[in-house]
Design an enzyme around this catalytic site. Structure first.
Site, short mmCIF file in Angstrom:
data_model
loop_
_atom_site.label_atom_id
_atom_site.label_comp_id
_atom_site.label_asym_id
_atom_site.label_seq_id
_atom_site.Cartn_x
_atom_site.Cartn_y
_atom_site.Cartn_z
N ASN A 133 -6.47 -2.70 1.53
CA ASN A 133 -6.42 -4.16 1.64
C ASN A 133 -7.84 -4.71 1.69
O ASN A 133 -8.71 -4.12 2.34
CB ASN A 133 -5.71 -4.59 2.92
N ARG B 43 0.82 -1.22 0.00
CA ARG B 43 0.00 0.00 0.00
C ARG B 43 0.85 1.27 0.00
O ARG B 43 0.59 2.18 -0.79
CB ARG B 43 -0.98 -0.03 1.17
#
Length: 752
Positions: free
Chosen positions: A36, A18
């Site tokens: 996520n 990320r």
């Protein structure tokens, strides 16, 4: 303006994916968000076409070190006029298919901090970030968040917590993040379990310099460690560990130190320095200064480089240390602190441990370069639980593998997940580890398969385990069929091929012992197209431990009752020789086997290389080592015969040729080379006959015999000259550690 939704699956959680996407979005000038989810990572990005194209290309090519993408779906959606880019909270709806990363070596950035006196983590043995460190071995459940790891007992200090929340930090959402203020700590105990005064690391180095045997807690378990240059220490370790001759693994301080011990080419260097840090088999360098007791009778060292901060610190004073799994022979690696002190009592002089629990014990992986590509001989730390792509999606299956080199396999969609190496299930502690591994891997993959595959052998512990399960459909898979399909599946081949499956022994479909097989088939089924003419195994399993028995069997097969006078027979008492011959002639406790592995044993004993073994495969390995640098392209007679629709390879002419060479005083190195050459020629000849009949031109090589570099490379060369396509293993072991994959695919196909 355009907008895209990008759905990514693979190892993309807990590996800095990320923050990587966040930084990439800022660099590319695109807006949107990343989060996520249950299957991996979802990204929505908006921007001009060129910027989006640049972002998407970099997203798939500039991955964080531990990340890998198995699926990337790009969907065009309407623009929303969004401004800025953010990391959103995780979304947990839907089936959880996100993968957990394997454990990894400590990255260069962390190593730089480790050696920087001004850094707050200077010489901290548990330094890590999103790009490195423990993963699989510390995970207790899902999702992969700190509370579901063995780092849960260590609340982060303010400084670590700030890093953990900062998208610009290398430690953003690094679940094992810690420092000397808030993280795990070293402790040193003596053999009685009492604490040793002083700084643990310095005292441990002093103990090793004094010749002590140290038990050191690593990523996946304890190692037994001694100074590799100290003969007395290595000898004492062999005595205490009850490991007479099997090679010990080495950990070299650096690549430069490894180069002083062994020769390696660029491919071997690449394997040695990869993030997985396996033990790599490398040819010994003449004149090395290490103890000759480390790998007796072997031309190779098994060398790995340090992969934890503790290893780097421990090796500062040593060019190399013996670093072998902490266990007695045939036991699982010790991973729990109390367990280690109990099981290693009388072996270790002291214990260098820490207070971060190892949830899943995991041995070091073992690899070599063979035929120009990496080959895993033991798939474990660094590779598990990484998925293996299948040729097509299939139903969920649990496959239970073999008995000695046990590993299990789950399938989900178009991915197979092989477990770490477990060991010999006949050992009660290993069997308990087998049960724990099934439960844990099933939990973190969130799988409860309704189909369970197992070996055809009814007395394998894995088969008995399957029979005790309720509410599942059992599928028994013949051992060598599983080997064949394992090789096909790893290579993404979904059709029918010729399988050359050479190994020790496996239970055949006719109830006899197979091991020198030529199969035709695939996941849908197989037929036995050929095999070696069986030899008797006088004494059954005793013949595996004593190759001299197989030598007697081979001579009796080739000469009948009139045996030639050879040194190998001089080493057997007349009484024992008579008993062996009677066993063979009357078929009493002398099962027949077509095993190529047992043929290797027979030849190794005939030429005097090895009459008795102290570990599996020793005779075959030393027979290969005997070739050395000899160049001899000769072969022995090995005419092919037939019985019905099967091709038969009779070893009698081969044995007589070897005996003639022995009588003529031909060097053992040349005899070994000619034996290996003969097997390669036989494989090529049989495959040509099968192609004439079947039209198949794809050959899969599998089974433990194909760990032999000389034989495998000679065989590949011959087959390719015959215009065959040759499939071999790489990320899945050719030995029994890989058959669970084949079992899983066969069982999955049976349900379709």
């Amino acid at each position: 303006m355009q907008r895209k939704r990008i759905v990514i699956e693979g190892i993309v959680q807990g590996v800095g994916f990320r923050p990587f996407v966040y930084q990439l979005a800022l660099r590319s000038g695109v807006d949107g968000w990343v989060l996520n989810d249950s299957s991996g990572v979802t990204v929505e990005v908006e921007g001009e076409g060129a910027s989006l194209a640049s972002f998407v290309a970099a997203l798939q090519s500039e991955l964080p070190p531990l990340a890998s993408i198995s699926r990337c779906e790009i969907i065009h959606i309407p623009p929303r006029g969004e401004r800025g880019f953010s990391i959103r909270s995780s979304a947990g709806d839907g089936p959880k298919t996100a993968q957990i990363a394997p454990d990894s070596w400590v990255c260069p950035d962390c190593l730089a901090e480790l050696s920087d006196p001004l850094d707050r983590r200077y010489r901290y043995p548990f330094i890590n970030c999103t790009n490195c460190g423990p993963r699989y071995t510390i995970v207790t459940g899902i999702p992969y968040d700190r509370p579901n790891t063995t780092m849960a007992p260590f609340p982060m200090c303010p400084a670590c917590s700030a890093e953990y929340r900062d998208p610009a930090s290398r430690r953003f959402h690094a679940q094992p993040n810690a420092c000397p203020v808030c993280g795990p700590r070293l402790q040193l105990k003596n053999g009685a379990g009492d604490g040793i005064a002083g700084e643990p690391l310095a005292e441990s180095v002093a103990l090793l310099q004094g010749g002590a045997i140290l038990a050191v807690k690593g990523l996946g378990g304890y190692h037994l460690v001694v100074d590799a240059a100290n003969d007395r220490a290595v000898s004492e370790l062999r005595r205490r560990k009850a490991r007479d001759e099997k090679p010990f693994a080495l950990m070299a301080r650096s690549l430069e130190d490894a180069a002083r011990l062994a020769d390696f080419d660029p491919l071997e260097e690449w394997l040695l320095t990869g993030s997985e840090r396996p033990i790599v088999l490398l040819r010994k360098k003449p004149g090395h200064t290490l103890s000759p007791l480390i790998a007796p009778g072997n031309g190779y060292f098994g060398i790995m480089l340090p992969y934890t901060p503790l290893h780097f610190l421990l090796l500062e004073e040593f060019p190399a240390l013996v670093m072998t799994s902490a266990n007695l022979s045939d036991e699982p690696i010790a991973s729990g602190d109390g367990e280690a002190e109990t099981r290693l009592k009388g072996i270790a002089d002291a214990y260098l441990s820490h207070d971060r629990e190892i949830f899943t014990g995991t041995d070091d992986s073992i690899a070599r370069i063979l035929a120009g590509r990496a080959l895993l001989l033991r798939r474990s730390r660094g590779y598990v639980p990484r998925g293996i792509a299948l040729a097509a999606p299939q139903v969920q299956v649990l496959a239970l593998g073999a008995e000695i080199k046990s590993a299990v396999c789950f399938t989900r969609g178009d991915r197979a997940f092989l477990s770490q190496h477990i060991g010999d299930l006949k050992n009660p502690e290993v069997f308990a580890s087998f049960e724990r591994t099934i439960a844990h891997l099933g939990t973190i993959l969130e799988l409860q398969p309704a189909i369970v595959a197992h070996d055809l052998h009814p007395d394998y512990y894995s088969s008995r385990y399957a029979e005790g399960l309720g509410g599942v459909r059992l599928v028994a898979v013949q051992h060598h069929h599983a080997h064949l399909v394992s090789c096909l599946a790893e290579n993404g081949f979904g059709g029918t091929a010729i399988g050359v499956i050479f190994d020790g022994i496996g239970y055949g479909a006719d109830g006899t012992l197979w091991g020198g097989e030529f199969l035709v088939g695939g996941a849908d089924g197989y037929r036995r197209a050929g095999h070696f003419v069986p030899l008797a195994m006088p004494g059954g399993d005793a013949a595996t431990a004593e190759p001299l028995r197989m030598a007697v069997s081979a001579l009796q097969h080739a000469y009948g009752a009139d045996l030639p006078s050879l040194p190998v027979l001089d080493g057997i008492s007349p009484r024992d020789l008579k008993i062996y011959l009677q066993m063979i002639e009357k078929g009493i406790n002398a099962p027949l086997t077509s095993s190529c592995g047992r043929l290797f044993d027979a030849v190794a004993a005939l030429v005097g290389v090895r009459l008795r073994v102290s570990y599996e495969g020793q005779a075959a390995l030393e027979l290969e080592m005997a070739i050395g640098d000899t160049v001899d392209n000769g072969i022995y007679p090995s005419p092919l015969g037939g019985a019905g629709d099967r091709i038969l390879v009779d070893p009698a002419p081969l044995i007589r040729g070897i005996v003639d060479d022995l009588m003529a005083g031909v060097a053992v190195s040349r005899i070994s080379a000619r034996f290996h050459n003969t097997l390669a020629a036989v494989i090529s000849a049989v495959c040509l006959l099968i192609r004439q009949e079947s039209g198949l031109s794809c050959v899969a090589l599998s089974g433990g015999v194909f760990q032999n570099r000389y034989l495998t490379e000679k065989t590949i060369s011959r087959l390719e000259k015959g215009e065959f396509t040759v499939l071999t293993h790489s990320l899945v072991p050719p030995n029994d550690g890989g058959i669970a994959l084949g079992q899983a695919v066969v069982a999955g196909r049976s349900a379709s």
